[in-house]
Scaffold this motif. Structure first.
Motif, PDB file in Angstrom:
ATOM      1  N   ASN A   1       0.830  -1.212   0.000  1.00 50.33           N
ATOM      2  CA  ASN A   1       0.000   0.000   0.000  1.00 50.33           C
ATOM      3  C   ASN A   1       0.863   1.259   0.000  1.00 50.33           C
ATOM      4  N   ARG A   2       1.958   1.240   0.744  1.00 50.49           N
ATOM      5  CA  ARG A   2       2.837   2.412   0.798  1.00 50.49           C
ATOM      6  C   ARG A   2       3.490   2.659  -0.566  1.00 50.49           C
ATOM      7  N   THR A   3       3.923   1.596  -1.231  1.00 55.52           N
ATOM      8  CA  THR A   3       4.540   1.747  -2.551  1.00 55.52           C
ATOM      9  C   THR A   3       3.544   2.332  -3.545  1.00 55.52           C
ATOM     10  N   ASN A   4       2.311   1.819  -3.519  1.00 55.26           N
ATOM     11  CA  ASN A   4       1.286   2.352  -4.423  1.00 55.26           C
ATOM     12  C   ASN A   4       0.989   3.823  -4.121  1.00 55.26           C
ATOM     13  N   ALA A   5       0.979   4.169  -2.830  1.00 57.07           N
ATOM     14  CA  ALA A   5       0.710   5.553  -2.441  1.00 57.07           C
ATOM     15  C   ALA A   5       1.819   6.484  -2.915  1.00 57.07           C
ATOM     16  N   LEU A   6       3.060   6.034  -2.868  1.00 59.00           N
ATOM     17  CA  LEU A   6       4.185   6.847  -3.337  1.00 59.00           C
ATOM     18  C   LEU A   6       4.092   7.093  -4.842  1.00 59.00           C
ATOM     19  N   HIS A   7       3.637   6.101  -5.583  1.00 58.13           N
ATOM     20  CA  HIS A   7       3.460   6.286  -7.020  1.00 58.13           C
ATOM     21  C   HIS A   7       2.302   7.248  -7.300  1.00 58.13           C
TER      22      HIS A   7
ATOM     23  N   TRP B   1      -0.493  15.701   4.224  1.00 57.89           N
ATOM     24  CA  TRP B   1       0.532  14.680   4.394  1.00 57.89           C
ATOM     25  C   TRP B   1      -0.103  13.351   4.756  1.00 57.89           C
ATOM     26  N   GLY B   2       0.429  12.275   4.206  1.00 62.00           N
ATOM     27  CA  GLY B   2      -0.047  10.939   4.508  1.00 62.00           C
ATOM     28  C   GLY B   2       0.582  10.406   5.783  1.00 62.00           C
ATOM     29  N   PRO B   3       0.324   9.146   6.112  1.00 58.68           N
ATOM     30  CA  PRO B   3       0.822   8.579   7.364  1.00 58.68           C
ATOM     31  C   PRO B   3       2.305   8.272   7.354  1.00 58.68           C
ATOM     32  N   SER B   4       2.914   8.185   6.193  1.00 54.76           N
ATOM     33  CA  SER B   4       4.336   7.886   6.083  1.00 54.76           C
ATOM     34  C   SER B   4       5.054   9.029   5.375  1.00 54.76           C
ATOM     35  N   PRO B   5       6.369   9.194   5.612  1.00 54.83           N
ATOM     36  CA  PRO B   5       7.102  10.279   4.972  1.00 54.83           C
ATOM     37  C   PRO B   5       6.951  10.271   3.449  1.00 54.83           C
ATOM     38  N   ARG B   6       6.813  11.452   2.890  1.00 51.01           N
ATOM     39  CA  ARG B   6       6.750  11.724   1.468  1.00 51.01           C
ATOM     40  C   ARG B   6       5.380  11.452   0.855  1.00 51.01           C
ATOM     41  N   ILE B   7       4.543  10.655   1.475  1.00 54.42           N
ATOM     42  CA  ILE B   7       3.229  10.356   0.913  1.00 54.42           C
ATOM     43  C   ILE B   7       2.311  11.559   1.076  1.00 54.42           C
TER      44      ILE B   7
ATOM     45  N   GLU C   1      -9.882  20.737 -10.452  1.00 58.58           N
ATOM     46  CA  GLU C   1     -10.693  20.616 -11.663  1.00 58.58           C
ATOM     47  C   GLU C   1     -11.285  21.970 -12.047  1.00 58.58           C
ATOM     48  N   ARG C   2     -11.674  22.761 -11.057  1.00 60.54           N
ATOM     49  CA  ARG C   2     -12.277  24.060 -11.328  1.00 60.54           C
ATOM     50  C   ARG C   2     -11.251  25.064 -11.865  1.00 60.54           C
ATOM     51  N   THR C   3     -10.049  25.078 -11.280  1.00 60.05           N
ATOM     52  CA  THR C   3      -9.071  26.104 -11.637  1.00 60.05           C
ATOM     53  C   THR C   3      -8.167  25.711 -12.789  1.00 60.05           C
ATOM     54  N   LEU C   4      -7.825  24.422 -12.879  1.00 63.79           N
ATOM     55  CA  LEU C   4      -6.880  23.989 -13.897  1.00 63.79           C
ATOM     56  C   LEU C   4      -7.433  22.921 -14.833  1.00 63.79           C
ATOM     57  N   GLY C   5      -8.686  22.518 -14.621  1.00 64.24           N
ATOM     58  CA  GLY C   5      -9.288  21.530 -15.502  1.00 64.24           C
ATOM     59  C   GLY C   5      -8.724  20.143 -15.341  1.00 64.24           C
ATOM     60  N   ILE C   6      -8.155  19.843 -14.177  1.00 63.95           N
ATOM     61  CA  ILE C   6      -7.564  18.525 -13.940  1.00 63.95           C
ATOM     62  C   ILE C   6      -8.635  17.594 -13.398  1.00 63.95           C
ATOM     63  N   ALA C   7      -9.014  16.598 -14.172  1.00 61.99           N
ATOM     64  CA  ALA C   7     -10.024  15.633 -13.738  1.00 61.99           C
ATOM     65  C   ALA C   7      -9.320  14.407 -13.182  1.00 61.99           C
ATOM     66  N   LEU C   8      -9.402  14.226 -11.880  1.00 60.05           N
ATOM     67  CA  LEU C   8      -8.742  13.115 -11.205  1.00 60.05           C
ATOM     68  C   LEU C   8      -9.752  12.050 -10.876  1.00 60.05           C
ATOM     69  N   THR C   9     -10.360  11.485 -11.905  1.00 58.01           N
ATOM     70  CA  THR C   9     -11.383  10.452 -11.719  1.00 58.01           C
ATOM     71  C   THR C   9     -10.729   9.162 -11.249  1.00 58.01           C
ATOM     72  N   GLY C  10     -11.462   8.435 -10.406  1.00 62.47           N
ATOM     73  CA  GLY C  10     -10.966   7.146  -9.937  1.00 62.47           C
ATOM     74  C   GLY C  10     -10.059   7.233  -8.742  1.00 62.47           C
ATOM     75  N   TRP C  11      -9.778   8.448  -8.277  1.00 54.98           N
ATOM     76  CA  TRP C  11      -8.918   8.577  -7.092  1.00 54.98           C
ATOM     77  C   TRP C  11      -9.744   8.299  -5.836  1.00 54.98           C
ATOM     78  N   VAL C  12      -9.155   7.550  -4.920  1.00 59.47           N
ATOM     79  CA  VAL C  12      -9.785   7.303  -3.624  1.00 59.47           C
ATOM     80  C   VAL C  12      -9.342   8.431  -2.707  1.00 59.47           C
ATOM     81  N   LEU C  13     -10.253   9.275  -2.296  1.00 58.41           N
ATOM     82  CA  LEU C  13      -9.906  10.475  -1.554  1.00 58.41           C
ATOM     83  C   LEU C  13     -10.307  10.347  -0.092  1.00 58.41           C
ATOM     84  N   PRO C  14      -9.422  10.751   0.821  1.00 60.37           N
ATOM     85  CA  PRO C  14      -9.797  10.733   2.247  1.00 60.37           C
ATOM     86  C   PRO C  14     -10.770  11.859   2.549  1.00 60.37           C
ATOM     87  N   ASP C  15     -11.561  11.693   3.602  1.00 61.66           N
ATOM     88  CA  ASP C  15     -12.474  12.753   4.025  1.00 61.66           C
ATOM     89  C   ASP C  15     -11.697  13.904   4.656  1.00 61.66           C
TER      90      ASP C  15
END
Length: 278
Positions: free
Chosen positions: A127-133, A246-252, A264-278
């Protein structure tokens, strides 16, 4: 009559050291072996990786991340400080450590490119490796999928101009993954200054003593992400807006729901499919 006087000063033939030519500064080779020896210890390498997001951390936190005792961590930190890879600052009763600058972080990124992968033995490591990517810091700016998406949005909205942000190895001259780029020159547009001002970033007041606009070739995405003073200022603003955390581990780094909507509103970046924390 021959001149029998002896020349004064060091004799290069005798190995007495470099000789300064008239009006020219002395040139020295860099001691790569010394820096490599400091990084080569696994515990010190983990400490440096923990500090690669540019934050200052106490020895206790670094000891926990490196999986070593407090006394051992202090000894390693003393060696890293002596080797000028980290600096220490006193804040009240606490001593905080940080990398001496972005060049140390860039060197670690370059080594990561040629280093063999660490074995993943747990779901937590995976999970940490995927989060870093997905989203991470590259010293004081954003990298990974999020950093590349941010750069793409800046280009598509005309904030920056000069290239399309794609790294093409067959066309590269000096650019290599996991390092600062040199082959391309990005420039901030007049429209871009206004767009950044709407975000609360003053392009005329960027961090001093560094290039305003640089880019890195992202090691995981093999595309460009924004670095330099503008990259640092924009990243700091995204944290201030709580668009990233910041995530739970350094650099994340985690993108928040507010950040997804805001980008998305300011730069038009659509980040669909991202799992977002509350």
């Amino acid at each position: 009559m021959p001149n029998t006087s002896r020349p004064t000063g060091p004799n290069p033939a005798a190995g007495a050291g470099p000789v300064e030519r008239q009006g020219e500064p002395l040139k020295h080779q860099t001691d790569i072996a010394r820096a490599a020896a400091l990084i080569a210890d696994p515990s010190r390498a983990r400490i440096l990786k923990c500090l690669a997001d540019g934050r200052a951390l106490p020895a206790s936190a670094l000891a926990g991340e490196a999986g070593i005792g407090a006394a051992t961590a202090s000894a390693h930190l003393a060696k890293l400080a002596e080797g000028e890879l980290v600096t220490v600052e006193q804040r009240g009763r606490h001593r905080l450590y940080r990398l001496t600058g972005p060049d140390v972080s860039a060197a670690l990124e370059c080594l990561a490119l040629i280093a063999p992968p660490l074995a993943i033995t747990s779901l937590k490591q995976s999970n940490r490796t995927n989060a870093l990517h997905r989203a991470r810091s590259c010293y004081d700016h954003l990298a990974g999928e999020l950093g590349v998406a941010l750069m793409r949005g800046l280009l598509e909205r005309g904030v920056l101009t000069g290239h399309d942000g794609v790294h093409r190895p067959d066309e590269a001259v000096r650019d290599r993954p996991s390092s600062y780029g040199h082959d391309v020159r990005y420039e901030l547009t007049h429209t871009g200054r206004a767009t950044l001002a709407e975000l609360g970033v003053d392009a005329e007041r960027l961090p001093p003593r560094r290039p305003a606009i640089r880019y890195c070739v992202d090691w995981s995405e093999h595309q460009h992400h924004l670095a330099g003073g503008l990259g640092a200022a924009l990243t700091a603003r995204l944290f201030a807006l709580d668009w990233v955390r910041w995530g739970p581990s350094p650099r994340i780094v985690h993108l928040t729901n507010a950040g997804a909507h805001g980008l998305e509103r300011t730069l038009g970046i659509a980040l669909t499919g991202w799992v977002l924390p509350d």
